[in-house]
Design a protein around this motif. Sequence first.
Motif, PDB file in Angstrom:
ATOM      1  N   HIS A  27      62.915-102.187 -20.655  1.00  0.00           N
ATOM      2  CA  HIS A  27      63.534-103.426 -21.142  1.00  0.00           C
ATOM      3  C   HIS A  27      62.741-104.022 -22.307  1.00  0.00           C
ATOM      4  O   HIS A  27      63.318-104.633 -23.212  1.00  0.00           O
ATOM      5  CB  HIS A  27      63.626-104.454 -20.012  1.00  0.00           C
ATOM      6  CG  HIS A  27      64.808-104.262 -19.118  1.00  0.00           C
ATOM      7  ND1 HIS A  27      64.857-103.311 -18.136  1.00  0.00           N
ATOM      8  CD2 HIS A  27      66.010-104.909 -19.073  1.00  0.00           C
ATOM      9  CE1 HIS A  27      66.017-103.382 -17.509  1.00  0.00           C
ATOM     10  NE2 HIS A  27      66.738-104.335 -18.056  1.00  0.00           N
ATOM     11  N   LEU A  28      61.428-103.855 -22.274  1.00  0.00           N
ATOM     12  CA  LEU A  28      60.590-104.465 -23.303  1.00  0.00           C
ATOM     13  C   LEU A  28      60.418-103.581 -24.536  1.00  0.00           C
ATOM     14  O   LEU A  28      60.038-104.075 -25.600  1.00  0.00           O
ATOM     15  CB  LEU A  28      59.205-104.810 -22.716  1.00  0.00           C
ATOM     16  CG  LEU A  28      59.196-105.851 -21.596  1.00  0.00           C
ATOM     17  CD1 LEU A  28      57.782-106.069 -21.096  1.00  0.00           C
ATOM     18  CD2 LEU A  28      59.809-107.167 -22.049  1.00  0.00           C
ATOM     19  N   HIS A  33      66.031-100.232 -24.592  1.00  0.00           N
ATOM     20  CA  HIS A  33      66.621-101.430 -23.987  1.00  0.00           C
ATOM     21  C   HIS A  33      68.071-101.237 -23.557  1.00  0.00           C
ATOM     22  O   HIS A  33      68.451-101.546 -22.426  1.00  0.00           O
ATOM     23  CB  HIS A  33      66.519-102.602 -24.963  1.00  0.00           C
ATOM     24  CG  HIS A  33      67.144-103.853 -24.462  1.00  0.00           C
ATOM     25  ND1 HIS A  33      68.356-104.316 -24.932  1.00  0.00           N
ATOM     26  CD2 HIS A  33      66.749-104.732 -23.513  1.00  0.00           C
ATOM     27  CE1 HIS A  33      68.670-105.423 -24.297  1.00  0.00           C
ATOM     28  NE2 HIS A  33      67.719-105.701 -23.437  1.00  0.00           N
ATOM     29  N   ILE A 151      66.495-115.469 -17.071  1.00  0.00           N
ATOM     30  CA  ILE A 151      66.373-114.172 -17.724  1.00  0.00           C
ATOM     31  C   ILE A 151      67.669-113.371 -17.657  1.00  0.00           C
ATOM     32  O   ILE A 151      68.025-112.672 -18.607  1.00  0.00           O
ATOM     33  CB  ILE A 151      65.185-113.359 -17.142  1.00  0.00           C
ATOM     34  CG1 ILE A 151      65.009-112.049 -17.916  1.00  0.00           C
ATOM     35  CG2 ILE A 151      65.393-113.085 -15.663  1.00  0.00           C
ATOM     36  CD1 ILE A 151      64.707-112.240 -19.389  1.00  0.00           C
ATOM     37  N   ARG A 154      70.019-113.899 -20.489  1.00  0.00           N
ATOM     38  CA  ARG A 154      69.661-113.145 -21.687  1.00  0.00           C
ATOM     39  C   ARG A 154      70.037-111.673 -21.585  1.00  0.00           C
ATOM     40  O   ARG A 154      70.266-111.005 -22.594  1.00  0.00           O
ATOM     41  CB  ARG A 154      68.149-113.271 -21.942  1.00  0.00           C
ATOM     42  CG  ARG A 154      67.697-114.660 -22.374  1.00  0.00           C
ATOM     43  CD  ARG A 154      66.240-114.609 -22.773  1.00  0.00           C
ATOM     44  NE  ARG A 154      65.420-115.429 -21.896  1.00  0.00           N
ATOM     45  CZ  ARG A 154      64.099-115.325 -21.812  1.00  0.00           C
ATOM     46  NH1 ARG A 154      63.467-114.416 -22.527  1.00  0.00           N
ATOM     47  NH2 ARG A 154      63.425-116.106 -21.002  1.00  0.00           N
ATOM     48  N   PHE A 213      58.002-112.135 -21.236  1.00  0.00           N
ATOM     49  CA  PHE A 213      57.821-111.292 -22.416  1.00  0.00           C
ATOM     50  C   PHE A 213      59.108-110.860 -23.110  1.00  0.00           C
ATOM     51  O   PHE A 213      59.071-110.440 -24.267  1.00  0.00           O
ATOM     52  CB  PHE A 213      57.020-110.039 -22.052  1.00  0.00           C
ATOM     53  CG  PHE A 213      55.628-110.314 -21.599  1.00  0.00           C
ATOM     54  CD1 PHE A 213      54.648-110.692 -22.514  1.00  0.00           C
ATOM     55  CD2 PHE A 213      55.276-110.226 -20.255  1.00  0.00           C
ATOM     56  CE1 PHE A 213      53.357-110.971 -22.103  1.00  0.00           C
ATOM     57  CE2 PHE A 213      53.985-110.498 -19.837  1.00  0.00           C
ATOM     58  CZ  PHE A 213      53.017-110.866 -20.762  1.00  0.00           C
ATOM     59  N   TYR A 214      60.244-110.952 -22.408  1.00  0.00           N
ATOM     60  CA  TYR A 214      61.484-110.460 -23.015  1.00  0.00           C
ATOM     61  C   TYR A 214      62.014-111.443 -24.065  1.00  0.00           C
ATOM     62  O   TYR A 214      62.122-112.634 -23.803  1.00  0.00           O
ATOM     63  CB  TYR A 214      62.555-110.238 -21.941  1.00  0.00           C
ATOM     64  CG  TYR A 214      63.875-109.706 -22.488  1.00  0.00           C
ATOM     65  CD1 TYR A 214      64.037-108.356 -22.759  1.00  0.00           C
ATOM     66  CD2 TYR A 214      64.932-110.576 -22.726  1.00  0.00           C
ATOM     67  CE1 TYR A 214      65.237-107.875 -23.252  1.00  0.00           C
ATOM     68  CE2 TYR A 214      66.142-110.105 -23.223  1.00  0.00           C
ATOM     69  CZ  TYR A 214      66.285-108.748 -23.481  1.00  0.00           C
ATOM     70  OH  TYR A 214      67.470-108.288 -23.974  1.00  0.00           O
ATOM     71  N   ARG A 215      62.341-110.940 -25.236  1.00  0.00           N
ATOM     72  CA  ARG A 215      62.864-111.795 -26.307  1.00  0.00           C
ATOM     73  C   ARG A 215      64.158-111.201 -26.859  1.00  0.00           C
ATOM     74  O   ARG A 215      64.309-110.000 -26.919  1.00  0.00           O
ATOM     75  CB  ARG A 215      61.860-111.932 -27.449  1.00  0.00           C
ATOM     76  CG  ARG A 215      60.596-112.706 -27.029  1.00  0.00           C
ATOM     77  CD  ARG A 215      60.909-114.165 -26.732  1.00  0.00           C
ATOM     78  NE  ARG A 215      59.712-114.906 -26.333  1.00  0.00           N
ATOM     79  CZ  ARG A 215      59.331-115.075 -25.076  1.00  0.00           C
ATOM     80  NH1 ARG A 215      60.044-114.555 -24.087  1.00  0.00           N
ATOM     81  NH2 ARG A 215      58.256-115.757 -24.787  1.00  0.00           N
TER      82      ARG A 215
END
Length: 215
Positions: A27-28, A33, A151, A154, A213-215
Amino acid sequence: METKKIIISNKEIIFLYVIFFVGIIGHLYGPLHNLMLLLTPLTLLLTGSIVLFYSYRTSTNKILVWAVITYIITFLLEVVGVKTGLIFGDYYYGSTLGIKLFDVPLIIGFNWVFVILGSISVSKLITNNHLLSSIISALIALIFDLILEPIVIRLNYWTWTEGIIPLQNYFAWFIIALLSSLGFNYSKINVRSKISMHFLFVQFVFFIILLIFYR
């Protein structure tokens, strides 16, 4: 024989941690992703099936009955929730959780089962009192949702129509988890395996790390 069962169970627990660790990295890490999102429903189905299998192996048929009833009830509540907004608030599901029936992913009731089962497993470490255990289980499930909500929006699991998470969502989570836990406890279901507790814990870690940490 008992030692062998423990070793096998530990292997399955390690497998859960590895799967979710890979999920965190995927995911990161940008190039992976979209693949991680595509694999989300399959991952939940696979890991949930492992948890159910090992929970059943150390329990009785009662746990299967409870799991089926919990799945059906939570899925139907989700359908009513999506169609009316009366239970959780106004929201709709995105594409990440896979195949839908009546606009609700089929996997969602499955995950309800294991969030509640894991919460019960943790509460049993604190008390064997049925009522108190059920309340603690519901609080743990509520805390899980508090971490989960920001989260998953997102990640396109689901979206709140108003753009904010309504308080009634958290109230609904608590009540649903409480009633399901009461049903479990007063049915006197005993599960010796702790795999469901590990499953809940690794999901906690997964979503907390992504939240940070996920953006």
